[in-house]
Design a protein around this motif. Sequence first.
Motif: not given
Length: 376
Positions: A29, A33, A37
């Motif tokens: 992850s 992530k 972002y």
Amino acid sequence: MKEQGNNWSTNSKNIQLTLADRSSILTNSFQEKFKIYQSDSKIAPLYLLGDAVEVLKELPRESIDCCMTSPPYWGKREYRGGGIGLEKDFHVYLDNLCLVFAEVKRVLKPSGSFWLNLGDSYYNKKLLGLPWRIAISLTDKQGLILRNSIIWNKVKGGPDNTKDRLRNIHENIFHFVKTSKGYYYDIDAIRAAPRKAKVVNGSIVSATGVTGIRYKRKIELSTELSPIEKQNAYAALEEVFQQIAEGKISDFRMIIRGQQRITHSDSEKVSGRAKELAQKGFYFLKYHPQGSKPSDVWEILPEDTQKRELHFAPYPIDLCKIPISATCPPDGIVLDPFCGTGTTMLAAKLLGRKSCGIDICQDYLEVAKERSKSVL
């Protein structure tokens, strides 16, 4: 040293999940992530829970614009989660930090900068020189280029009852880059308020109080300048006056052969100023209209920790402002692999930059998130 958790698992007694368990749960992850972002327009910081090396390995290569961090200092205090700084041998501590910084180098863009704040430690009454040991290792073994060594004068220090050495009130900050040319650096973003010349009764007066008329008188009375040199000096002085009137410079000083002590050296081999003085008879020190750039000594008070329960460390927001403003573009991302309660991330948000903070302690990250929310 700032309020961070330790991001290297030398002691896992206080961690419910082993790093292997964490890795299997979170590794897949981290990259996802971060990519999400990157494409998000919001500047709220991204916080990643885990070991710094393991998390950094999952971040894309050359994806970070600026890294500003202050790792745990060796043998100073124990942070929640254990880890770096608790090693019995300081050589192991240095090795552990270098593993983290190798990954920092990998994720840093060619145009990026790495700023490291690190305090020193004593062992058996010996000052170990840990900041410079790390700096030399990063340049000699990892190929980073050291651009500045900054002294952080904390102005006030903690209690010191030793009777056989001086009180310590400074720490080191190092600025590293990956390439000698082409790294991002916005010097105008960090200039101080300029010193300014002004006009008094029709005459230019420098910020030091010397008038244009006085400089003309110095030229006229000089026994060191030839007639042609005097003519050139008058003309150059008038040109400087015009530059002030047009706002191209904010102030000046004129150095005339034989009348003032020249700066740095009087050797024409080592000083361009001395060569200019010998050839022309004068030179000017001109001050930038947007002010002077900061020096490599920063007087910044430590953060007040009296009312804080989770951390007792002095790393202040003001320490991050010059590094982030100068070396992270407005659309860039700031990294702190030892973010703790998020001082670097808070500074980045205040300056309108996105940021990514990594820490091994969930409690610290929760505090960091709350602090970030206080900045709209």
